[in-house]
Scaffold this active site. Structure first.
Site, PDB file in Angstrom:
ATOM      1  N   SER A   1      46.545  43.498  42.837  1.00 21.59           N
ATOM      2  CA  SER A   1      45.483  42.495  42.915  1.00 21.59           C
ATOM      3  C   SER A   1      45.357  41.840  41.545  1.00 21.59           C
ATOM      4  CB  SER A   1      44.158  43.151  43.297  1.00 21.59           C
ATOM      5  OG  SER A   1      43.116  42.192  43.273  1.00 21.59           O
ATOM      6  N   LYS A   2      45.535  40.531  41.516  1.00 26.36           N
ATOM      7  CA  LYS A   2      45.385  39.816  40.235  1.00 26.36           C
ATOM      8  C   LYS A   2      43.887  39.532  40.065  1.00 26.36           C
ATOM      9  CE  LYS A   2      47.387  35.867  37.789  1.00 26.36           C
ATOM     10  NZ  LYS A   2      47.503  36.463  36.463  1.00 26.36           N
TER      11      LYS A   2
END
Ligand code: PMP
Length: 302
Positions: free
Chosen positions: A158-159
């Site tokens: 997850s950025k």
């Protein structure tokens, strides 16, 4: 050159479904994500008026939110169209796009249940002088004293904004020590990545890159691995320690903004490793990447 602060610029930002004036794209100070780090975002390069790997980046944006347990209510197609609109409205031929999503102010409870999801896309021209200089000079990396938690500690794919707190701290430490960037080890002493870029080294005829089990598996990383295979270069993903850099001929960083940046030196307090920043493998990959990004071989190699 004086730089205009980001909140004082002119242009249009796409904000929850419509284009708004740049300086009117504001939110309340009590939005959930501002406090708890759950904003998810993308960085996309615009080359020749075209967003490079747009579909892949927007797919990752949706996946980033999903990994944190919330759903972006707009469709993927709508966010892609928003990116294209931002490019054309702001007449961006070269630049950077920043699509992002976050939770609103409906609750300050940590779970954030019931929070509205917001989405925005901004884009701006970039001035590549500093990055070009770093590419030409070769980057110098300080091995950070901070460590990455190992696999399973956080949803690394997850950025999410929350992951970037340490990227800032680590980058600032490196800059304060006179380095251009940093290299981060995990808590088991394995090499991971730089604060906002992935890491590769070339040794004994093999292009090696750490397994992306406790850091973001970058889109550029995947592109470069495929490019190397297409160019007939052997590629290996593995677990590497600093001692594995002994005898390595070349090293480089990859990322959307970083593109392919050669590394010239890596240092700890006790030890240093030097690499050929003009190694033919690096030059060859940079040329191949420029060709992919621009559909022709031009300036980003330089
Ligand atoms: N790791 C981190 C922590 C990053 O922020 C980035 C930049 N997005 C990368 C790796 C490289 O990812 P990409 O090639 O998708 O830009």
């Amino acid at each position: 050159m004086s730089v205009v602060p980001f909140d004082k610029r002119e242009g249009k930002i796409w904000f929850n479904g419509e284009l708004v004036d740049w300086q009117a794209a504001n939110i309340h100070v009590l939005h959930h994500s501002l406090h708890y780090g759950s904003c998810v975002f993308e960085g996309i390069r615009i080359y020749d008026g075209r967003a490079f790997k747009l579909q892949e980046h927007i797919e990752r944006l949706f996946k980033s939110a999903e990994l944190l347990g919330y759903k972006i209510t707009q469709s993927l197609e709508e966010v892609i169209a928003a990116c294209e609109l931002v490019i054309s409205e702001n007449q961006l031929s070269e630049g950077y796009l920043r699509p992002f999503a976050w939770l609103g102010a409906e609750t300050m409870n940590i779970a954030g249940q019931g929070c509205k999801t917001h989405v925005a896309v901004a884009g701006w021209k970039t001035f590549e002088d500093q990055r070009k200089a770093a590419r030409q000079r070769g980057q110098e990396l300080l091995v950070s004293s901070w460590r990455k938690p190992t696999a399973g500690c956080t949803p690394y794919q997850s950025k999410a904004a929350g992951h970037y707190m340490m990227s800032s701290v680590i980058k600032n430490d490196a800059l304060a020590a006179g380095f251009g960037d940093a290299l981060i080890l995990d808590t088991s002493d394995y090499i991971t990545e730089a604060p906002v870029a992935n890491f590769f080294f070339y040794k004994d005829g093999v292009l090696c890159t750490p397994e992306a089990d406790c850091f973001l598996n970058g889109i550029t990383r995947q592109t470069v691995m495929q490019l190397a295979l297409d160019q007939g270069i052997a590629v290996e993903e593995g677990k590497y320690r600093l001692a594995d850099l002994d005898g390595a001929e070349a090293a480089f960083l990859t990322g959307t903004a970083t593109e392919i940046t050669p590394v010239r030196r890596i240092a700890t307090k006790e030890q240093e490793w030097y690499f050929d920043k003009d190694h033919e493998i690096v030059v060859q990959l940079m040329a191949g990447y420029a060709e992919l990004a621009l559909d022709k071989v031009v300036a980003i190699v330089g």
